[in-house]
Scaffold this active site. Structure first.
Site, mmCIF file in Angstrom:
data_model
loop_
_atom_site.group_PDB
_atom_site.id
_atom_site.type_symbol
_atom_site.label_atom_id
_atom_site.label_comp_id
_atom_site.label_asym_id
_atom_site.label_seq_id
_atom_site.Cartn_x
_atom_site.Cartn_y
_atom_site.Cartn_z
ATOM 1 N N SER A 189 29.372 -2.289 -6.499
ATOM 2 C CA SER A 189 29.310 -0.834 -6.374
ATOM 3 C C SER A 189 30.090 -0.410 -5.143
ATOM 4 O O SER A 189 30.258 -1.184 -4.199
ATOM 5 C CB SER A 189 27.853 -0.380 -6.233
ATOM 6 O OG SER A 189 27.761 0.994 -5.907
ATOM 7 N N TYR B 203 19.316 -0.218 -2.047
ATOM 8 C CA TYR B 203 20.302 -0.425 -3.114
ATOM 9 C C TYR B 203 21.636 -0.856 -2.511
ATOM 10 O O TYR B 203 22.271 -1.808 -2.991
ATOM 11 C CB TYR B 203 20.477 0.862 -3.912
ATOM 12 C CG TYR B 203 21.532 0.758 -4.994
ATOM 13 C CD1 TYR B 203 21.302 -0.002 -6.132
ATOM 14 C CD2 TYR B 203 22.754 1.417 -4.868
ATOM 15 C CE1 TYR B 203 22.273 -0.115 -7.126
ATOM 16 C CE2 TYR B 203 23.720 1.312 -5.854
ATOM 17 C CZ TYR B 203 23.472 0.550 -6.984
ATOM 18 O OH TYR B 203 24.437 0.440 -7.956
#
Length: 268
Positions: free
Chosen positions: A148, A161
């Protein structure tokens, strides 16, 4: 859906985790269209079976689904043993399974911390460990880890995250160097937010989607970028370019980027 993108994967065996929806589902359809045989893994077997049925209806390829929670190490080992028994070889592994929960660090539940690391980082590593021996022996293959942009630049309300995706990038970068010695490719995919079911868990209130909805990437387009590079020596895929440029600038001038981008970063 795009036309044929990659003849290298025709007849090859591709394993995709997190394949029951979103990016994983689109990867499955596009790989099948390009002639690859598929093994689709996710917790929701009912959704997987529907995707398998669609693949069989539209494409002349083999497609098999296994229910799998990647956070369960023994379950991972057993499923990959079944795949190897059926396929004989795994040519491409796409580690796509993952989830996030947006919350400030002070409000993050310890169970959520453990769950995110168990799936996003440990689960990815465990799946990868199942293919390293065979790919190393055959001196051929491709491991694709869906990381990501959060693994490059952390922002408020996504501390855990982002930490899991930083871990994925660290692991991927080391693995790439190791596997290059045996002719196996390793690619990190770093997308910004994608229009998938991810936000049903990450942002149940909908505030983040409301703020950045127009900037979301479409899963079909991200899937195309990934399928194009399968079985080629591609270090990273970074999407969108403007977001990756900010992450690159952040490595050089972190204080300036964090100060100038503070208002935008808090839009979760």
């Amino acid at each position: 859906m795009a036309s044929i993108l990659n003849n290298r994967i025709r007849g090859k065996n591709i394993v995709i985790t997190g394949a029951s929806g979103g990016l994983g589902e689109q990867l499955a359809y596009l790989c099948a269209k390009n002639g690859a045989n598929l093994f689709l893994l996710a917790r929701n077997k009912r959704k997987l079976d529907k995707i398998v049925a669609t693949v069989h209806q539209q494409y002349a390829v083999k497609c098999t689904a296994f229910a799998l929670d990647v956070s369960q190490g023994e379950q991972v080992k057993q499923v990959f043993l079944k795949i190897m028994k059926q396929a004989g070889t795994i040519d491409v592994l796409v580690n796509n399974a993952g989830f996030g929960i947006f919350a400030e660090a002070k409000n993050t539940d310890s169970a959520d911390v453990e769950a995110m690391f168990s799936v996003n980082a440990v689960g990815l590593i465990t799946c990868t460990q199942q293919v390293i021996p065979s790919m190393s022996k055959q001196q051929y293959g491709h491991i694709i880890n869906i990381a990501s942009q959060a693994g490059k630049i952390a922002t408020p309300k996504s501390s855990v995250y982002a930490a899991t995706k930083h871990a994925v990038l660290g692991y991927t970068n080391a693995l790439r160097m190791e596997m290059s010695q045996v002719g196996v490719y390793v690619t990190a995919v770093n997308p910004g937010p994608i229009r998938t079911g991810f936000f049903q868990t990450a942002d149940p209130g909908g505030s983040y989607l409301e703020n950045v909805g127009r900037l979301l990437l479409e899963p079909e387009k991200v899937a195309e970028k990934i399928v194009r590079v399968m079985l080629s020596n591609k270090r990273e895929i970074n999407l969108p370019r403007w977001m990756n440029s900010i992450a690159t600038l952040h490595t050089m001038m972190p204080s300036i980027v964090e100060r100038l981008g503070k208002k935008a970063f808090f839009k979760k």
